[in-house]
Structure formats: structure tokens, C-alpha cells
Scaffold this motif. Structure first.
Motif, PDB file in Angstrom:
ATOM      1  N   GLY A 284     -34.931  16.679  -1.750  1.00  0.00           N
ATOM      2  CA  GLY A 284     -34.166  17.743  -1.128  1.00  0.00           C
ATOM      3  C   GLY A 284     -34.950  18.505  -0.091  1.00  0.00           C
ATOM      4  N   GLN A 285     -36.281  18.263   0.003  1.00  0.00           N
ATOM      5  CA  GLN A 285     -37.074  19.041   0.929  1.00  0.00           C
ATOM      6  C   GLN A 285     -37.341  18.291   2.214  1.00  0.00           C
ATOM      7  N   LYS A 286     -36.744  17.114   2.373  1.00  0.00           N
ATOM      8  CA  LYS A 286     -37.051  16.330   3.554  1.00  0.00           C
ATOM      9  C   LYS A 286     -36.223  16.820   4.727  1.00  0.00           C
ATOM     10  N   LYS A 287     -36.630  16.376   5.894  1.00  0.00           N
ATOM     11  CA  LYS A 287     -35.852  16.535   7.114  1.00  0.00           C
ATOM     12  C   LYS A 287     -35.499  17.990   7.348  1.00  0.00           C
ATOM     13  N   SER A 288     -36.491  18.857   7.201  1.00  0.00           N
ATOM     14  CA  SER A 288     -36.202  20.256   7.420  1.00  0.00           C
ATOM     15  C   SER A 288     -36.454  20.629   8.862  1.00  0.00           C
ATOM     16  N   SER A 289     -37.113  19.767   9.649  1.00  0.00           N
ATOM     17  CA  SER A 289     -37.396  20.102  11.038  1.00  0.00           C
ATOM     18  C   SER A 289     -36.238  19.676  11.926  1.00  0.00           C
ATOM     19  N   PRO A 290     -36.036  20.388  13.013  1.00  0.00           N
ATOM     20  CA  PRO A 290     -35.004  19.966  13.956  1.00  0.00           C
ATOM     21  C   PRO A 290     -35.394  18.658  14.638  1.00  0.00           C
ATOM     22  N   PHE A 291     -34.398  17.960  15.167  1.00  0.00           N
ATOM     23  CA  PHE A 291     -34.640  16.580  15.562  1.00  0.00           C
ATOM     24  C   PHE A 291     -35.458  16.460  16.828  1.00  0.00           C
ATOM     25  N   TRP A 292     -35.706  17.590  17.556  1.00  0.00           N
ATOM     26  CA  TRP A 292     -36.486  17.440  18.768  1.00  0.00           C
ATOM     27  C   TRP A 292     -37.980  17.662  18.530  1.00  0.00           C
ATOM     28  N   THR A 293     -38.374  17.889  17.284  1.00  0.00           N
ATOM     29  CA  THR A 293     -39.798  18.037  17.011  1.00  0.00           C
ATOM     30  C   THR A 293     -40.365  16.726  16.509  1.00  0.00           C
ATOM     31  N   PHE A 294     -41.690  16.610  16.635  1.00  0.00           N
ATOM     32  CA  PHE A 294     -42.372  15.406  16.200  1.00  0.00           C
ATOM     33  C   PHE A 294     -42.332  15.267  14.682  1.00  0.00           C
ATOM     34  N   GLU A 295     -42.318  16.404  13.979  1.00  0.00           N
ATOM     35  CA  GLU A 295     -42.374  16.351  12.521  1.00  0.00           C
ATOM     36  C   GLU A 295     -41.133  15.696  11.944  1.00  0.00           C
TER      37      GLU A 295
ATOM     38  N   SER B 134     -34.501   7.223  -1.918  1.00  0.00           N
ATOM     39  CA  SER B 134     -34.339   8.371  -1.028  1.00  0.00           C
ATOM     40  C   SER B 134     -35.543   8.596  -0.127  1.00  0.00           C
ATOM     41  N   ASN B 135     -36.342   7.610   0.085  1.00  0.00           N
ATOM     42  CA  ASN B 135     -37.445   7.745   1.020  1.00  0.00           C
ATOM     43  C   ASN B 135     -37.420   6.561   1.971  1.00  0.00           C
ATOM     44  N   PRO B 136     -36.361   6.429   2.755  1.00  0.00           N
ATOM     45  CA  PRO B 136     -36.329   5.287   3.665  1.00  0.00           C
ATOM     46  C   PRO B 136     -37.368   5.459   4.760  1.00  0.00           C
ATOM     47  N   ASP B 137     -37.977   4.379   5.162  1.00  0.00           N
ATOM     48  CA  ASP B 137     -38.989   4.474   6.202  1.00  0.00           C
ATOM     49  C   ASP B 137     -38.608   3.567   7.338  1.00  0.00           C
TER      50      ASP B 137
ATOM     51  N   GLY C  14     -38.008   2.109 -12.960  1.00  0.00           N
ATOM     52  CA  GLY C  14     -39.110   2.394 -12.049  1.00  0.00           C
ATOM     53  C   GLY C  14     -40.264   3.066 -12.731  1.00  0.00           C
ATOM     54  N   ASN C  15     -41.147   3.546 -11.929  1.00  0.00           N
ATOM     55  CA  ASN C  15     -42.374   4.148 -12.431  1.00  0.00           C
ATOM     56  C   ASN C  15     -42.327   5.657 -12.229  1.00  0.00           C
ATOM     57  N   ASP C  16     -43.481   6.289 -12.401  1.00  0.00           N
ATOM     58  CA  ASP C  16     -43.498   7.746 -12.362  1.00  0.00           C
ATOM     59  C   ASP C  16     -43.128   8.290 -11.002  1.00  0.00           C
ATOM     60  N   ASP C  17     -43.457   7.561  -9.943  1.00  0.00           N
ATOM     61  CA  ASP C  17     -43.204   8.081  -8.603  1.00  0.00           C
ATOM     62  C   ASP C  17     -41.737   8.336  -8.370  1.00  0.00           C
ATOM     63  N   SER C  18     -40.900   7.608  -9.091  1.00  0.00           N
ATOM     64  CA  SER C  18     -39.475   7.696  -8.799  1.00  0.00           C
ATOM     65  C   SER C  18     -38.987   9.117  -8.956  1.00  0.00           C
ATOM     66  N   ASP C  19     -39.388   9.762 -10.029  1.00  0.00           N
ATOM     67  CA  ASP C  19     -38.847  11.092 -10.261  1.00  0.00           C
ATOM     68  C   ASP C  19     -39.487  12.116  -9.344  1.00  0.00           C
ATOM     69  N   LYS C  20     -40.731  11.901  -8.989  1.00  0.00           N
ATOM     70  CA  LYS C  20     -41.364  12.857  -8.076  1.00  0.00           C
ATOM     71  C   LYS C  20     -40.679  12.818  -6.724  1.00  0.00           C
ATOM     72  N   THR C  21     -40.384  11.608  -6.246  1.00  0.00           N
ATOM     73  CA  THR C  21     -39.748  11.537  -4.938  1.00  0.00           C
ATOM     74  C   THR C  21     -38.325  12.055  -5.005  1.00  0.00           C
TER      75      THR C  21
ATOM     76  N   SER D 227     -27.196   5.954   2.907  1.00  0.00           N
ATOM     77  CA  SER D 227     -27.316   6.551   4.228  1.00  0.00           C
ATOM     78  C   SER D 227     -27.665   5.453   5.236  1.00  0.00           C
ATOM     79  N   PHE D 228     -27.510   5.784   6.511  1.00  0.00           N
ATOM     80  CA  PHE D 228     -27.736   4.796   7.564  1.00  0.00           C
ATOM     81  C   PHE D 228     -29.160   4.264   7.504  1.00  0.00           C
ATOM     82  N   LEU D 229     -30.131   5.173   7.287  1.00  0.00           N
ATOM     83  CA  LEU D 229     -31.519   4.728   7.298  1.00  0.00           C
ATOM     84  C   LEU D 229     -31.830   3.816   6.132  1.00  0.00           C
ATOM     85  N   GLU D 230     -31.170   4.046   5.008  1.00  0.00           N
ATOM     86  CA  GLU D 230     -31.419   3.159   3.874  1.00  0.00           C
ATOM     87  C   GLU D 230     -30.909   1.752   4.177  1.00  0.00           C
ATOM     88  N   ILE D 231     -29.779   1.666   4.858  1.00  0.00           N
ATOM     89  CA  ILE D 231     -29.257   0.341   5.200  1.00  0.00           C
ATOM     90  C   ILE D 231     -30.189  -0.351   6.188  1.00  0.00           C
TER      91      ILE D 231
END
Lengths: 195, 326
Positions: B69-80, B116-119, B57-64, B197-201
Motif C-alpha cells: 500500500g505504500q508504493k507509487k506515492s510519487s507523482p509520475f513526473w519524478t524519477f522516484e 504486488s511487486n511487478p518490475d 510462498g515464503n516470508d517475503d510474501s507477507d512483508k511485500t 494490473s497492467f504491469l503485472e500482465i
């Protein structure tokens, strides 16, 4: 369904009904003008209202409705279907743009998307008039041309208003659903055949 | 511990040394300048996934990876919380679509593009586009079959959109759910190094459906051979993307189970493509057969002028000389 700026003016409570209605009608008319000549202005975004989208959606749904119940199962869209498509489509696009990180408010986005249906409603009117003439390939080409032009106009108008609210590296992601939305409405208009 | 950290960074190669030199600057430059930062800067998570698969991959791979580890820090009932699923840029979506169109053996779609950035943007809008592409192309192919007939009354067949939408969205969500459950169950029995993970699938399935959009549009061409070739190509490409993605996840397992899993995935995909796309043609033919205005019983080879051309409907697929019911 008016923005908060108007509510601060207490004197509107005592004015005649005619004044109130004329003021709202003028606001709606001004927004129609903004859609017809799209410039990058904030008027549509600042004073949003949903009267215009409601009028346009009801007009479009009424015109798209098939008159007879001959082939109910395989017919064109009914009033409720058009209504649901327009409003749920607009809500979905708004949610999408907010999830991508846009800083436009929910109702502002609904307002813009609703008002930009105006060119397609005009296309529907023209198509109905053209369909009164004899059916044939020329008829179809005229309708195709009108619908394509109005579709492009709608997309350009809504992009002019919505593009600034998106982060710069996600503009295409936010504009594509708008394109799809107006494409579906154009398709419904183009394939409309009166009984 | 400094020695261990050096070893971990050394695995990534030259790209990471620049990041190791000034990690803080890197994390700040990732954030969008227009928004308030959604992720709180935290310690980069050591990734154990790279031990097995080759990292391309390219440079973005290592940054992401650092930010993963910092993703999904908000509780699931918030918009974030839900905004983290739409944290993709335009070029990333285009890269993922390109990756789903060009499966290269040895390159894992999830490792290479998703990282690790499934959308959810891709799967949702690709399915929506596919639904309308199928409905419109079915409508158009129906129209073209009966072009030039004065007795034919065109209807837009609007109800089929809802059927197509149900099928496609069910496939795009329920099959990944079943597959994820199955992989989790096997993971508890056999220690697999690669797990998704489920989202990646969901992401892989969503992007693998992209090839069907041009296929559905090209299905308007009413030639049997062309349609078969298109379906085969589309099935081959998307099936291989799926197979190459899930092979590393099951190859540690019992040979037969691994093969059975891959075969099931491809079979389900084939069922969707053949069933859903073929049904465009079956619908048009089926609709025509029941049309009340059709009265003639001509075969395709013969024509009769009777104030208008009358043509016999064919189902367009398997029947070349069908006779219409009176």
C-alpha cells in the motif's frame, strides 16, 4: 565536457592553447591507463570526461564500417549504427543502474562505460591486422581468442569501477546489462569481414 | 476492531503472527541500508486478494503485501516514480525466471512470484537479450549452413536486429495492453475476484519469454527434428505459464468466453514463437537464394569440384532439395 573541479581554477583562461590541450590529453591518457590496469580507484569516477569515449567510439565505428556499398541491405553495421548502439547502449545501462538505486551520477557512468571500450578497440585493431593475412580457421581462432580476452577485460574493468556504486543485493542486476553491451560490441568486432 | 484485525492476520497462518508482534521492526529491516528510504512507513493495507487464491510462498510474501500500500506515492513526473518499477533484488529476479521455466499446475505465477511487486527490469532485459539471441543465432545458423564454401561471402545481417526488436517489443507491450483492456471490460460485466494490473500482465509476458532465449541459441543446430522439438517444448512451457496465470482471471466468466480468451492467448504466443523463430531460418535461406554469387544448380546430393565446393542452398526448413535460382 569537464568536471566541475577544474572550473574553479580561473588561471586556465589565460594559458596557451597547447597547455589546455596537453592537460586534457594527459587526463584522457591517465584514464586509459586506469582502464588497462583496473584497480578500485576513484579517479575515473571523480574527474569524468567524455573525450575518451568519443575518440574510442569514433575509432571503433570507423573501423567497423564496411568499405564498399556492394550489399547495402544485408551488410555490416554502418558508422551511424555503431555510434548509436554505443551511446544509446551506454545511456540505457546508466538509466538501468540509476533506476535500480545506484548512487553514481549519469555522466560518471557514461564515462566509465565509454572508457572501458578501450580493450575492444584494441581487439578491433588486432583483428584488422590479422585479417590482412590469409583467411582460414587459424585466422578465425586467433581473432576469437583475442576478442574473448578483450571482452573479459572490458567487463572486468567496468565492473571494478561500477560495482561499488550499486546496492549489494542488486549487483548482478546492474552488471548483466554491461555484460550484454560488451558482448554485442564483441560480436560486431568478431563478425567483421573486410570486403 | 481488534477482533477483525486478528481474523485478517489469522488467515495468513503462522508467518504473520511474528510480523503482527512487531510490525515496525519488520518495515525498517526491509529498507536497503545504503539508501534513504523511498517508502514512507504507513498503515499496512488489508489485502482482499488472498481470499480466493491459495497463498503459497515464503516470508517475503507477507512483508511485500504489507508494503504494497505504500508504493507509487510519487507523482509520475519524478524519477522516484519509475524507481518503484525496478524495486527488485537479484534473488527475486532469479526466482521469477525460475518460476517461468517450471510451471506447476495450481501455482499462479503472479500470486507466487510477483506479489504486488511487478518490475520492469525483467521484461525489458529479457526482451533485449532475446532480440540479440535471435539475431546472433540466425546469423550463426546461416554461417553454418554454408560452412566450407569458398564462394560464400559472410555478412553479419545487421539490419535484422531492428526488425526482431520491433516484433518482440511490440509483442511484449501491445498484447498485454490488449489483454488488460479486455479483462477490464469483462470485469465491468462479470465480477471477477482475481484481477491483474497492467504491469503485472506485462511482467508475466516478459518473464514467459525467457524460455525462448535458450531455444533461440539451440536453434543453431541445423536438424529439423531438433528444431521442432525445441519449439514445441518452449511453446508448451511458456504457454502453460500464461494459461495458468490467466485462467483464474476469466473462469468466473461465461464458459465460452473464458475458453476463447485462453485459446487466443496461447495462439498469439504460438504465432510469435513459430513466426519469429522460424523466420531465422527463412531469412537465412531467403538471403542465400538472392545472393548474386550463387550460380550453380546442384542438388544437395551431388557435389562438383570446380576449383571449389559448390553447394545448393536449402531453406533449411521445409525444402530438403531445393534448387538455386540462376
Amino acid at each position: 565536457m569537464r568536471s566541475r573541479i577544474r572550473e574553479f581554477d580561473n588561471s586556465t583562461l589565460n594559458e596557451s592553447v597547447r597547455n589546455t590541450i596537453m592537460r586534457d590529453l594527459k587526463a584522457v591518457g591517465k584514464k586509459f591507463m586506469h582502464v588497462l590496469y583496473p584497480r578500485r580507484s576513484n579517479t575515473l569516477l571523480r574527474d569524468w570526461d567524455l573525450w575518451g569515449p568519443l575518440i574510442l567510439c569514433v575509432t571503433l565505428a570507423l573501423m567497423l564500417q564496411k568499405g564498399s556499398v556492394d550489399n547495402e541491405k544485408d551488410g555490416g553495421p554502418q558508422f551511424a549504427e555503431v555510434f548509436v548502439i554505443v551511446w544509446f547502449g551506454a545511456v540505457t545501462i546508466t538509466l538501468n543502474s540509476k533506476l535500480l538505486g545506484g548512487n553514481i551520477s549519469f555522466f560518471q557512468s557514461l564515462c566509465v562505460l565509454g572508457y572501458c571500450i578501450l580493450p575492444l578497440t584494441v581487439a578491433m585493431l588486432i583483428c584488422r591486422l590479422v585479417l590482412l593475412a590469409e583467411a582460414g580457421p587459424v585466422n578465425f581462432m586467433v581473432r576469437l581468442f583475442v576478442v574473448i580476452v578483450m571482452f573479459a577485460w572490458s567487463v572486468v574493468a567496468s565492473t571494478a569501477f561500477l560495482a561499488d556504486s550499486q546496492p549489494p543485493n542488486r549487483k548482478v542486476l546492474a552488471v548483466y546489462p554491461v555484460f550484454l553491451f560488451y558482448f554485442i560490441i564483441s560480436w560486431m568486432i568478431l563478425t567483421f569481414t573486410p570486403e | 476492531m481488534a477482533a477483525v484485525d486478528d481474523l485478517q492476520f489469522e488467515e495468513f497462518g503462522d508467518v504473520a503472527t511474528s510480523l503482527a508482534a512487531n510490525p515496525n521492526a519488520t518495515t525498517i529491516s526491509i529498507e536497503d541500508p545504503d539508501e534513504t528510504p523511498k517508502h514512507l512507513p504507513g498503515p499496512p493495507r488489508g489485502s482482499g486478494r488472498e481470499e480466493d487464491d491459495e497463498l503459497l510462498g515464503n516470508d517475503d510474501s507477507d512483508k511485500t503485501e504489507l508494503l504494497a500500500g505504500q508504493k507509487k506515492s510519487s507523482p509520475f513526473w519524478t524519477f522516484e516514480y519509475y524507481q518503484t518499477f525496478f524495486d527488485v533484488d537479484t534473488y527475486q529476479v532469479f526466482d521469477r525466471i525460475k518460476g517461468s521455466l517450471l510451471p506447476i499446475p495450481g501455482k499462479n505465477f503472479v500470486r507466487l512470484y510477483i506479489r504486488s511487486n511487478p518490475d520492469l527490469y525483467g521484461p525489458f532485459w529479457i526482451c533485449a537479450t532475446l532480440v540479440f539471441a535471435i539475431a546472433i543465432s540466425g546469423n550463426l545458423s546461416n554461417f553454418l549452413i554454408h560452412l566450407g564454401e569458398k564462394t560464400y561471402h559472410y555478412v553479419p545481417e545487421f539490419r535484422k536486429v531492428s526488425i526482431a526488436a520491433t516484433i518482440i517489443y511490440a509483442y511484449a507491450w501491445l498484447v498485454p495492453l490488449a489483454l488488460w483492456g479486455f479483462l477490464m471490460w469483462r470485469n465491468s460485466k462479470v465480477m471477477n475476484i482475481v484481477s491483474y494490473s497492467f504491469l503485472e500482465i506485462v511482467c508475466v509476458y516478459g518473464y514467459s519469454l525467457f524460455i525462448y532465449i535458450p531455444t533461440a541459441i539451440l536453434w543453431i543446430i541445423p536438424q529439423k527434428a531438433v528444431r521442432w522439438i525445441l519449439v514445441t517444448i518452449a511453446l508448451g512451457i511458456s504457454g502453460s505459464v500464461l494459461a495458468m496465470t490467466f485462467w483464474p482471471a476469466v473462469r468466473e466468466d461465461n464458459r465460452r468466453i473464458a475458453l476463447a480468451t485462453i485459446v487466443t492467448i496461447v495462439l498469439l504466443h504460438m504465432l510469435l514463437s513459430v513466426g519469429c523463430l522460424l523466420s531465422i531460418v527463412f531469412w537465412s535461406g531467403f538471403f542465400w537464394m538472392q545472393h548474386p554469387q550463387q550460380k550453380s544448380r546442384m542438388t544437395r546430393a551431388s557435389w562438383k569440384t570446380d576449383g571449389g565446393w559448390h553447394r545448393v542452398p536449402t531453406c533449411g526448413w521445409c525444402c530438403t532439395e531445393a534448387e538455386a535460382p540462376v
